[in-house]
Scaffold this motif. Structure first.
Motif, PDB file in Angstrom:
ATOM      1  N   LEU A   1      -2.445  12.085  -6.358  1.00  0.00           N
ATOM      2  CA  LEU A   1      -2.637  10.506  -6.510  1.00  0.00           C
ATOM      3  C   LEU A   1      -1.610   9.932  -5.462  1.00  0.00           C
ATOM      4  CD1 LEU A   1      -1.708   9.777 -10.415  1.00  0.00           C
ATOM      5  CD2 LEU A   1      -3.911   9.697  -9.326  1.00  0.00           C
ATOM      6  N   MET A   2      -0.718  10.679  -4.892  1.00  0.00           N
ATOM      7  CA  MET A   2       0.228   9.999  -4.018  1.00  0.00           C
ATOM      8  C   MET A   2      -0.638  10.164  -2.621  1.00  0.00           C
ATOM      9  SD  MET A   2       3.548   9.743  -4.826  1.00  0.00           S
ATOM     10  CE  MET A   2       4.815  10.394  -3.482  1.00  0.00           C
ATOM     11  N   VAL A   3      -1.408  11.119  -2.377  1.00  0.00           N
ATOM     12  CA  VAL A   3      -2.319  10.781  -1.126  1.00  0.00           C
ATOM     13  C   VAL A   3      -3.210   9.854  -1.366  1.00  0.00           C
ATOM     14  CG1 VAL A   3      -3.994  12.276   0.258  1.00  0.00           C
ATOM     15  CG2 VAL A   3      -1.795  13.258  -0.346  1.00  0.00           C
ATOM     16  N   GLN A   4      -3.792   9.607  -2.324  1.00  0.00           N
ATOM     17  CA  GLN A   4      -4.832   8.613  -2.351  1.00  0.00           C
ATOM     18  C   GLN A   4      -4.248   7.142  -2.307  1.00  0.00           C
ATOM     19  OE1 GLN A   4      -6.651   8.789  -6.329  1.00  0.00           O
ATOM     20  NE2 GLN A   4      -7.377  10.704  -6.311  1.00  0.00           N
ATOM     21  N   ALA A   5      -2.963   7.051  -2.731  1.00  0.00           N
ATOM     22  CA  ALA A   5      -2.347   5.813  -2.479  1.00  0.00           C
ATOM     23  C   ALA A   5      -2.028   5.658  -1.045  1.00  0.00           C
ATOM     24  CB  ALA A   5      -0.851   5.762  -3.342  1.00  0.00           C
ATOM     25  N   ALA A   6      -1.572   6.866  -0.499  1.00  0.00           N
ATOM     26  CA  ALA A   6      -1.175   6.664   1.243  1.00  0.00           C
ATOM     27  C   ALA A   6      -2.476   6.498   1.737  1.00  0.00           C
ATOM     28  CB  ALA A   6      -0.571   8.202   1.517  1.00  0.00           C
ATOM     29  N   LYS A   7      -3.691   6.743   1.602  1.00  0.00           N
ATOM     30  CA  LYS A   7      -4.863   6.416   2.323  1.00  0.00           C
ATOM     31  C   LYS A   7      -5.177   5.030   2.550  1.00  0.00           C
ATOM     32  CE  LYS A   7      -7.510  10.676   1.597  1.00  0.00           C
ATOM     33  NZ  LYS A   7      -8.943  11.441   1.191  1.00  0.00           N
ATOM     34  N   GLY A   8      -4.867   4.270   1.062  1.00  0.00           N
ATOM     35  CA  GLY A   8      -4.999   2.929   1.014  1.00  0.00           C
ATOM     36  C   GLY A   8      -4.091   2.249   1.766  1.00  0.00           C
ATOM     37  N   MET A   9      -2.791   2.635   2.029  1.00  0.00           N
ATOM     38  CA  MET A   9      -1.831   2.111   2.879  1.00  0.00           C
ATOM     39  C   MET A   9      -1.992   2.180   4.447  1.00  0.00           C
ATOM     40  SD  MET A   9       1.751   2.945   0.658  1.00  0.00           S
ATOM     41  CE  MET A   9       1.611   3.168  -0.974  1.00  0.00           C
ATOM     42  N   LEU A  10      -2.686   3.578   4.775  1.00  0.00           N
ATOM     43  CA  LEU A  10      -2.917   3.754   5.946  1.00  0.00           C
ATOM     44  C   LEU A  10      -3.876   2.972   6.541  1.00  0.00           C
ATOM     45  CD1 LEU A  10      -2.516   7.498   6.052  1.00  0.00           C
ATOM     46  CD2 LEU A  10      -1.051   5.983   7.405  1.00  0.00           C
ATOM     47  N   GLU A  11      -5.020   2.668   5.645  1.00  0.00           N
ATOM     48  CA  GLU A  11      -6.146   1.927   5.804  1.00  0.00           C
ATOM     49  C   GLU A  11      -5.899   0.541   6.069  1.00  0.00           C
ATOM     50  OE1 GLU A  11     -10.745   1.140   4.084  1.00  0.00           O
ATOM     51  OE2 GLU A  11      -9.217   2.645   3.078  1.00  0.00           O
ATOM     52  N   ASP A  12      -4.672   0.035   5.395  1.00  0.00           N
ATOM     53  CA  ASP A  12      -4.416  -1.183   5.692  1.00  0.00           C
ATOM     54  C   ASP A  12      -3.468  -1.527   6.887  1.00  0.00           C
ATOM     55  OD1 ASP A  12      -5.392  -2.251   3.319  1.00  0.00           O
ATOM     56  OD2 ASP A  12      -3.698  -2.270   2.139  1.00  0.00           O
ATOM     57  N   GLY A  13      -3.294  -0.454   7.708  1.00  0.00           N
ATOM     58  CA  GLY A  13      -2.487  -0.401   8.989  1.00  0.00           C
ATOM     59  C   GLY A  13      -1.064  -0.070   8.754  1.00  0.00           C
ATOM     60  N   LEU A  14      -0.570   0.439   7.580  1.00  0.00           N
ATOM     61  CA  LEU A  14       0.727   0.823   7.622  1.00  0.00           C
ATOM     62  C   LEU A  14       0.945   2.032   8.768  1.00  0.00           C
ATOM     63  CD1 LEU A  14       1.013  -1.305   5.451  1.00  0.00           C
ATOM     64  CD2 LEU A  14       2.629   0.380   4.428  1.00  0.00           C
ATOM     65  N   SER A  15       2.043   2.348   9.144  1.00  0.00           N
ATOM     66  CA  SER A  15       2.276   3.669   9.933  1.00  0.00           C
ATOM     67  C   SER A  15       2.573   4.845   8.965  1.00  0.00           C
ATOM     68  CB  SER A  15       3.395   3.510  10.965  1.00  0.00           C
ATOM     69  OG  SER A  15       4.668   3.240  10.176  1.00  0.00           O
ATOM     70  N   ALA A  16       2.543   6.047   9.460  1.00  0.00           N
ATOM     71  CA  ALA A  16       2.987   7.219   8.604  1.00  0.00           C
ATOM     72  C   ALA A  16       4.124   7.101   8.196  1.00  0.00           C
ATOM     73  CB  ALA A  16       2.294   8.235   9.129  1.00  0.00           C
ATOM     74  N   ALA A  17       4.884   6.720   8.950  1.00  0.00           N
ATOM     75  CA  ALA A  17       6.395   6.695   8.637  1.00  0.00           C
ATOM     76  C   ALA A  17       6.651   5.552   7.474  1.00  0.00           C
ATOM     77  CB  ALA A  17       7.373   6.217  10.025  1.00  0.00           C
ATOM     78  N   ALA A  18       6.145   4.361   7.585  1.00  0.00           N
ATOM     79  CA  ALA A  18       6.277   3.326   6.544  1.00  0.00           C
ATOM     80  C   ALA A  18       5.748   3.926   5.182  1.00  0.00           C
ATOM     81  CB  ALA A  18       5.566   2.104   7.054  1.00  0.00           C
ATOM     82  N   VAL A  19       4.712   4.352   5.431  1.00  0.00           N
ATOM     83  CA  VAL A  19       3.963   5.101   3.918  1.00  0.00           C
ATOM     84  C   VAL A  19       4.919   6.161   3.499  1.00  0.00           C
ATOM     85  CG1 VAL A  19       2.020   6.147   3.056  1.00  0.00           C
ATOM     86  CG2 VAL A  19       1.685   4.534   4.716  1.00  0.00           C
ATOM     87  N   SER A  20       5.413   7.100   4.408  1.00  0.00           N
ATOM     88  CA  SER A  20       6.259   8.095   3.792  1.00  0.00           C
ATOM     89  C   SER A  20       7.625   7.167   3.085  1.00  0.00           C
ATOM     90  CB  SER A  20       6.705   8.607   4.790  1.00  0.00           C
ATOM     91  OG  SER A  20       7.791   9.720   4.446  1.00  0.00           O
ATOM     92  N   GLU A  21       8.050   6.275   3.746  1.00  0.00           N
ATOM     93  CA  GLU A  21       9.155   5.626   2.914  1.00  0.00           C
ATOM     94  C   GLU A  21       8.988   5.023   1.662  1.00  0.00           C
ATOM     95  OE1 GLU A  21      12.495   2.322   4.444  1.00  0.00           O
ATOM     96  OE2 GLU A  21      11.004   2.930   5.748  1.00  0.00           O
TER      97      GLU A  21
END
Length: 267
Positions: free
Chosen positions: A209-229
């Motif tokens: 679930l965490m990785v699925q949520a992360a994919k959506g955020m990355l697709e929206d343009g957030l950086s990996a560091a921002a998604v991690s936070e």
């Protein structure tokens, strides 16, 4: 014990529709018994299949349409060669599973699903909105003329509630103990129930679930560091390792692949 939950279907956003074809050249199993939290529309273009829905079995002929409610346990077996079923997955709630057999009321379904296949395959500008509109139109026809089928087992409904709870608390460092407390079980008993409901351990499911949520955020343009936070990983590197283990690529690689796909579609 419940069959497995199909997590790949959960990558859909609330406004997205995923369209594909389930084709079987020879008679046999098309889809193992499973469930997911999104809804699903099936339309039989050709052939004949046996559909199981929450333990209820019925024959699925060319021209038949089925709406599968979120959480419903279902499977499909082709009973003759060359079975061709159009599938649309999307988010919907409040409707029971509905069946519309071939006939006068279902004649509009074939062109609707053919157009869905075309839009999703070609992906011309505006395809996402058009696909959503076509899906809602098909759903409206089912609401008007379909028959309710396959009542949901209580255990599947409880599994859905737990899945929804986890999704709404992904940014809160949720643990097995806090999830068990929210569900009203002891951690040990909840752990056993969870594996039965979801077909995998709690931690593995939460990681997915965490990785699925992360994919959506990355697709929206957030950086990996921002998604991690946002998802409260200990460090960006720990997020990167978890993402690669589950997704098979790094967060930056995922974003680069999406960028190239977008450029290919819009040269």
């Amino acid at each position: 014990m419940l069959p497995y939950q199909e997590l790949k279907a959960e990558q859909l956003r609330p406004d997205q529709v995923s369209v594909f074809v389930n084709y079987r050249r020879e008679a046999g199993l098309m889809v193992h018994e499973h469930w997911h939290c999104c809804a699903e529309l099936l339309f039989v273009f050709d052939g004949c299949a046996e559909q199981t829905l929450n333990g209820e079995r019925f024959t699925f002929h060319a021209g038949d349409t089925l709406y599968i409610a979120p959480g419903a346990v279902h499977a499909t077996v082709s009973v003759e060669d060359r079975c061709y079923i159009g599938v649309a997955q999307f988010h919907c709630s409040g409707l029971p599973s509905l069946f519309l057999p071939s006939g006068q009321a279902s004649q509009e379904m074939a062109p609707l699903f053919s157009r869905l296949q075309e839009e999703f395959t070609l992906r011309r500008p505006g395809y996402a909105s058009i696909s959503q509109g076509l899906t809602l139109q098909a759903l409206g026809l089912l609401e008007r003329s379909g028959t309710e089928v396959g009542q949901m087992p209580p255990s599947t409904g409880e599994a859905q509630k737990i899945s929804a709870y986890l999704r709404s608390h992904l940014t809160e460092r949720i643990t097995l103990e806090t999830a068990a407390r929210a569900a009203g079980y002891s951690p040990a008993y909840f752990s056993r129930l969870f594996r039965q409901w979801m077909g995998m351990p709690f931690k593995a499911y939460l990681d997915e679930l965490m990785v699925q949520a992360a994919k959506g955020m990355l697709e929206d343009g957030l950086s990996a560091a921002a998604v991690s936070e946002v998802l409260r990983y200990d460090t960006p590197s720990s997020f990167g390792r978890a993402f690669k283990r589950i997704a098979g690529e790094t967060p930056s690689g995922f974003q680069e692949r999406l960028r190239k796909q977008k450029m290919d579609r819009n040269p």
